[in-house]
Design a protein around this motif. Sequence first.
Motif, short mmCIF file in Angstrom:
data_model
loop_
_atom_site.label_atom_id
_atom_site.label_comp_id
_atom_site.label_asym_id
_atom_site.label_seq_id
_atom_site.Cartn_x
_atom_site.Cartn_y
_atom_site.Cartn_z
N TYR A 156 0.83 -1.21 0.00
CA TYR A 156 0.00 0.00 0.00
C TYR A 156 0.86 1.26 0.00
O TYR A 156 0.65 2.18 -0.78
N GLU A 157 1.90 1.29 0.85
CA GLU A 157 2.78 2.47 0.92
C GLU A 157 3.92 2.39 -0.09
O GLU A 157 4.67 3.36 -0.24
N GLN A 158 4.09 1.21 -0.74
CA GLN A 158 5.20 1.00 -1.67
C GLN A 158 6.54 1.25 -0.97
O GLN A 158 7.36 2.04 -1.42
N LEU A 159 6.72 0.59 0.16
CA LEU A 159 8.00 0.75 0.87
C LEU A 159 8.30 -0.51 1.67
O LEU A 159 7.42 -1.34 1.91
N THR A 161 9.71 -1.93 5.29
CA THR A 161 9.84 -1.47 6.68
C THR A 161 11.32 -1.49 7.07
O THR A 161 12.10 -2.27 6.53
N GLU A 180 9.55 2.38 13.19
CA GLU A 180 8.58 3.33 12.64
C GLU A 180 7.27 3.08 13.39
O GLU A 180 7.22 2.25 14.27
N ARG A 182 3.99 2.67 11.51
CA ARG A 182 3.03 2.72 10.40
C ARG A 182 1.72 2.07 10.82
O ARG A 182 1.69 1.29 11.77
N TYR A 183 0.69 2.38 10.06
CA TYR A 183 -0.67 1.92 10.36
C TYR A 183 -0.69 0.40 10.54
O TYR A 183 -0.26 -0.33 9.64
N GLN A 185 1.21 -1.57 11.91
CA GLN A 185 2.47 -2.12 11.39
C GLN A 185 2.78 -3.53 11.88
O GLN A 185 3.14 -4.40 11.08
#
Length: 231
Positions: A156-159, A161, A180, A182-183, A185
């Motif tokens: 979704y974020e194209q990254l 972790t 991090e 993230r949502y 995560q």
Amino acid sequence: MKLSRILSNQNGISRRRANVLLAAGRVCVDGEVCKEGSRDISRFREVRLDQEIIQQADPAHYLMLNKPAGYLSATRDPIHPTVMDLIEPAVRNHLHIGGRLDRASTGLLILSSDGLWSRRLTEPRVKIPKVYRVTTAYPISPDTADRFAEGIWFDYEQLRTSPARLEQMGPAEARLTIYEGRYHQVKRMFHAVGNRVTSLHRERMGDLVLDPDLPAGKYRPLTAAEISSID
Ligand code: URA
């Protein structure tokens, strides 16, 4: 506001003179010499030039809450109780949440009226370690620690972790450190390796450790050392 602006806005100090005073180490923020005019200083910080107060610190609240399950990390919600319901009304106003926990998650939640400060807890580039105790629906597979250390791809974020550290505590129990916030995560990381999180408890964010004397649903103010550990 930038420290150089705070100085030059007061007492008719010119920009140029402000820079000279900063470079000479004559400016203190909360009692510590600060030479960076570009540093963002919130209204909750005291600024002194030599001994003279240039900016009086507004009183701010910095709290640690032991979040119980069932409360939303939000300021208000039409259906569910929120963590603000656990905070006395006189303190509740203007509090920011420094790193949300899902409704079912428990443990360390940081709240502060100093938005600049609480943002530092969650900014991905600051990379503050967040430590969770996790239990899972299925035994944790032997390659999970390596997969988490390599980073998990989030479509979704194209990254990918940041490398995370998994310390296995039992067949379906682990301590996980991520850098991090993230949502969902942690849940998404376990999902990516074919497992499912059944309980999640945050123990620590940087040097802020959940106080073992704090019962679920209770909070306490942070100490001065805890507050400055996030600078
Ligand atoms: N990761 C999650 O999936 N949930 C939380 O509450 C915190 C981190």
